[in-house]
Design an enzyme around this catalytic site. Structure first.
Site, PDB file in Angstrom:
ATOM      1  N   GLN A 103     -10.033   0.418   8.019  1.00 10.80           N
ATOM      2  CA  GLN A 103     -10.243   1.262   6.842  1.00 10.80           C
ATOM      3  C   GLN A 103     -11.672   1.096   6.321  1.00 10.80           C
ATOM      4  OE1 GLN A 103      -8.467   0.577   2.904  1.00 10.80           O
ATOM      5  NE2 GLN A 103      -7.621   2.645   2.990  1.00 10.80           N
ATOM      6  N   HIS A 178     -11.300   5.767   3.557  1.00 16.91           N
ATOM      7  CA  HIS A 178     -10.593   5.457   2.302  1.00 16.91           C
ATOM      8  C   HIS A 178     -11.079   6.428   1.223  1.00 16.91           C
ATOM      9  CE1 HIS A 178      -8.438   3.447  -0.708  1.00 16.91           C
ATOM     10  NE2 HIS A 178      -8.855   2.210  -0.560  1.00 16.91           N
ATOM     11  N   TYR A 183     -11.275   4.856  -5.636  1.00 19.27           N
ATOM     12  CA  TYR A 183     -12.572   4.347  -5.164  1.00 19.27           C
ATOM     13  C   TYR A 183     -13.563   5.502  -4.972  1.00 19.27           C
ATOM     14  CZ  TYR A 183     -10.042   0.000  -4.958  1.00 19.27           C
ATOM     15  OH  TYR A 183      -9.297  -1.098  -5.314  1.00 19.27           O
ATOM     16  N   ARG A 230      -7.250   8.888   4.125  1.00 19.24           N
ATOM     17  CA  ARG A 230      -6.227   8.479   3.155  1.00 19.24           C
ATOM     18  C   ARG A 230      -6.493   9.090   1.783  1.00 19.24           C
ATOM     19  NH1 ARG A 230      -3.560   2.710   1.020  1.00 19.24           N
ATOM     20  NH2 ARG A 230      -1.514   3.515   1.495  1.00 19.24           N
ATOM     21  N   GLY A 302       6.332   2.425  -1.645  1.00 17.58           N
ATOM     22  CA  GLY A 302       7.663   2.151  -2.161  1.00 17.58           C
ATOM     23  C   GLY A 302       8.800   2.414  -1.184  1.00 17.58           C
TER      24      GLY A 302
HETATM   25  C1  LIG Z   1      -2.343  -6.937  -1.691  1.00 20.57           C
HETATM   26  C2  LIG Z   1      -2.603  -5.467  -1.594  1.00 20.57           C
HETATM   27  C3  LIG Z   1      -3.854  -5.020  -1.191  1.00 20.57           C
HETATM   28  C4  LIG Z   1      -4.110  -3.649  -1.028  1.00 20.57           C
HETATM   29  N1  LIG Z   1      -5.329  -3.248  -0.545  1.00 20.57           N
HETATM   30  C5  LIG Z   1      -5.521  -1.953  -0.196  1.00 20.57           C
HETATM   31  C6  LIG Z   1      -6.687  -1.548   0.506  1.00 20.57           C
HETATM   32  O1  LIG Z   1      -7.559  -2.350   0.866  1.00 20.57           O
HETATM   33  N2  LIG Z   1      -6.810  -0.234   0.792  1.00 20.57           N
HETATM   34  C7  LIG Z   1      -5.870   0.700   0.431  1.00 20.57           C
HETATM   35  O2  LIG Z   1      -6.041   1.886   0.715  1.00 20.57           O
HETATM   36  N3  LIG Z   1      -4.744   0.324  -0.223  1.00 20.57           N
HETATM   37  C8  LIG Z   1      -4.539  -0.971  -0.508  1.00 20.57           C
HETATM   38  N4  LIG Z   1      -3.351  -1.355  -1.102  1.00 20.57           N
HETATM   39  C9  LIG Z   1      -2.286  -0.355  -1.303  1.00 20.57           C
HETATM   40  C10 LIG Z   1      -1.313  -0.359  -0.114  1.00 20.57           C
HETATM   41  O3  LIG Z   1      -1.932   0.157   1.046  1.00 20.57           O
HETATM   42  C11 LIG Z   1      -0.062   0.490  -0.421  1.00 20.57           C
HETATM   43  O4  LIG Z   1      -0.487   1.785  -0.752  1.00 20.57           O
HETATM   44  C12 LIG Z   1       0.767  -0.080  -1.553  1.00 20.57           C
HETATM   45  O5  LIG Z   1       1.026  -1.469  -1.364  1.00 20.57           O
HETATM   46  C13 LIG Z   1       2.102   0.660  -1.679  1.00 20.57           C
HETATM   47  O6  LIG Z   1       2.864   0.516  -0.497  1.00 20.57           O
HETATM   48  P1  LIG Z   1       4.137  -0.475  -0.432  1.00 20.57           P
HETATM   49  O7  LIG Z   1       5.066  -0.033  -1.539  1.00 20.57           O
HETATM   50  O8  LIG Z   1       4.741  -0.294   0.925  1.00 20.57           O
HETATM   51  O9  LIG Z   1       3.622  -1.862  -0.675  1.00 20.57           O
HETATM   52  C14 LIG Z   1      -3.095  -2.714  -1.303  1.00 20.57           C
HETATM   53  C15 LIG Z   1      -1.847  -3.164  -1.757  1.00 20.57           C
HETATM   54  C16 LIG Z   1      -1.585  -4.516  -1.877  1.00 20.57           C
HETATM   55  C17 LIG Z   1      -0.215  -4.980  -2.295  1.00 20.57           C
END
Ligand SMILES: Cc1cc2nc3c(=O)[nH]c(=O)nc-3n(C[C@H](O)[C@H](O)[C@H](O)COP(=O)(O)O)c2cc1C
Length: 369
Positions: A103, A178, A183, A230, A302
């Site tokens: 990414q 990204h 961002y 994304r 989610g």
């Molecule tokens: C610890 C953490 C770090 C994340 N870092 C990024 C990131 O670097 N880039 C990004 O696009 N989203 C990032 N996200 C968002 C996740 O890609 C994802 O959209 C979010 O966790 C929701 O999905 P989930 O419900 O399956 O966890 C991050 C989420 C978490 C929990």
């Protein structure tokens, strides 16, 4: 539903790239590139290899230049040390039979002058997101950023291109731009963070321009069908972003226009917060954009096993990106296959250094042993 028929576990041909299943590991910042070069090491290689049974891994956001950084200990993709470091991860994942995209990240106004020798962060306009920045000196209030000059915008586009070139050299299967989560690129899309009066502000077309200029440049250094994008169209009240009545029409325009490219995929998130009370937000992202987008669609945010299978079965997405479940379940695909219990993730170690909470979550086979 018999296991072999779980939609999530069926293979996917992603524009010629064969994914063994439809589970995607969502990009997640883990802040463990804690060396002077911000280069990934064997630690990241072990972490990603453990998760290589995902159909596709998307790495943590990786800064495309020193100016793009906004969090401590995040890896970059602009220096030779970083390219060498990433080779360890791509090799490990490929040897384990997985696929991995990187990414490409620029945080824009979410950065802080502490990262830039006192220089203000760069953003489309000089508007403070009133958020928090995670700096080398701890959490700080964000500042009013410096409005980017045209030259700085052009340089940033080149930085995305250079990051893509480096990604190919490092052995990645592709890159994800990204353009999400508040961002830099998302800041260009939104009227509340972009009040420019030149060709990068004002109309929807102008606010979206930078994304298409980036794709057009990246195409010069790698195949178009290895580029993913994304987006998070209904992000509201998070990371300093505020929606208005032009937000969804802006994303409609972007998604329609992405159809003109032969991209690897479009990666969308359902809303991160409850937007049901906002007339101008779209609460059902997959439902709105599946009919609009003609290529491979990855949906996120989610999802559990049941909802993931359901969204594919309904034809609303081709693959599902799981974030937090992949932190604590390296073998998430195997666990889904066995309808096994999932391990809980520990938020306290999301961003802490070292292997704890990173490479020490066992696979089911190790638990049983
Ligand atoms: C610890 C953490 C770090 C994340 N870092 C990024 C990131 O670097 N880039 C990004 O696009 N989203 C990032 N996200 C968002 C996740 O890609 C994802 O959209 C979010 O966790 C929701 O999905 P989930 O419900 O399956 O966890 C991050 C989420 C978490 C929990």
């Amino acid at each position: 539903m018999s296991n072999t028929k779980q939609p999530l576990l069926q293979p996917l041909d992603m524009k010629g790239l064969s994914l063994s299943n439809r589970l995607v590991m969502a990009p997640m910042t883990r802040s463990r590139a804690d060396n002077a070069d911000n280069a990934p090491t064997e630690l990241q290689a072990t972490y990603y290899k453990q998760r290589a049974s995902a159909g596709l891994i998307i790495t943590e956001g990786s800064q495309i230049s020193p100016r793009a950084v906004g969090y401590i200990n995040t890896p970059g993709i602009f220096s030779s040390a970083q390219v060498e470091g990433w080779k360890l991860s791509t090799k490990a994942v490929h040897e384990a039979g997985g696929k991995i995209f990187i990414q490409l990240w620029h945080v824009g106004r979410i950065s802080h002058s502490d990262f830039h020798d006192g220089k203000l962060p760069l953003a489309p306009s000089a508007i403070n997101p009133q958020a928090k920045s995670y700096t080398p000196k701890g959490f700080k209030d964000t500042e009013t950023p410096q409005e980017m000059t045209i030259e700085e915008i052009k340089q940033t586009i080149q930085d995305f291109k250079n990051g893509s070139k480096n990604a190919m050299e490092a052995g990645f299967d592709g890159v994800e731009i990204h353009a999400s989560n508040g961002y830099l690129l998302h800041q260009f899309f939104s009227r509340t963070s972009n009040v420019r009066t030149d060709e990068y502000g004002g109309s929807i077309e102008n606010r979206a321009r930078i994304l298409f200029e980036i794709i057009d440049e990246i195409k010069q250094v790698m195949p178009e069908n290895r580029i993913g994008v994304r987006l998070n169209p209904s992000l509201h009240g998070v990371f300093g972003m505020t929606m208005d009545e032009e937000s969804i029409p802006t994303f409609d325009y972007i998604v329609e226009r992405l159809n003109q490219y032969d991209l690897a995929y479009l990666h969308l998130s359902e809303p991160f917060s409850d937007v049901s009370g906002l007339s101008f937000a779209e609460p059902n992202i997959a439902k709105r954009y599946r009919p609009m987008y003609k290529g491979t669609l990855i949906i996120n945010a989610g999802f559990d096993q049941e909802k993931g299978n359901q969204v594919i079965l309904e034809g609303l997405a081709d693959a599902v990106a799981y974030g937090k479940p992949f932190i604590s379940n390296p073998d998430l695909a195997e666990r889904f296959e066995q309808n096994a219990e999932l391990a809980e993730w520990d938020e306290a170690t999301f961003y802490t250094p070292g292997p704890k909470g990173y490479t020490d979550y066992p696979a089911l086979s190790e638990v049983k042993a």
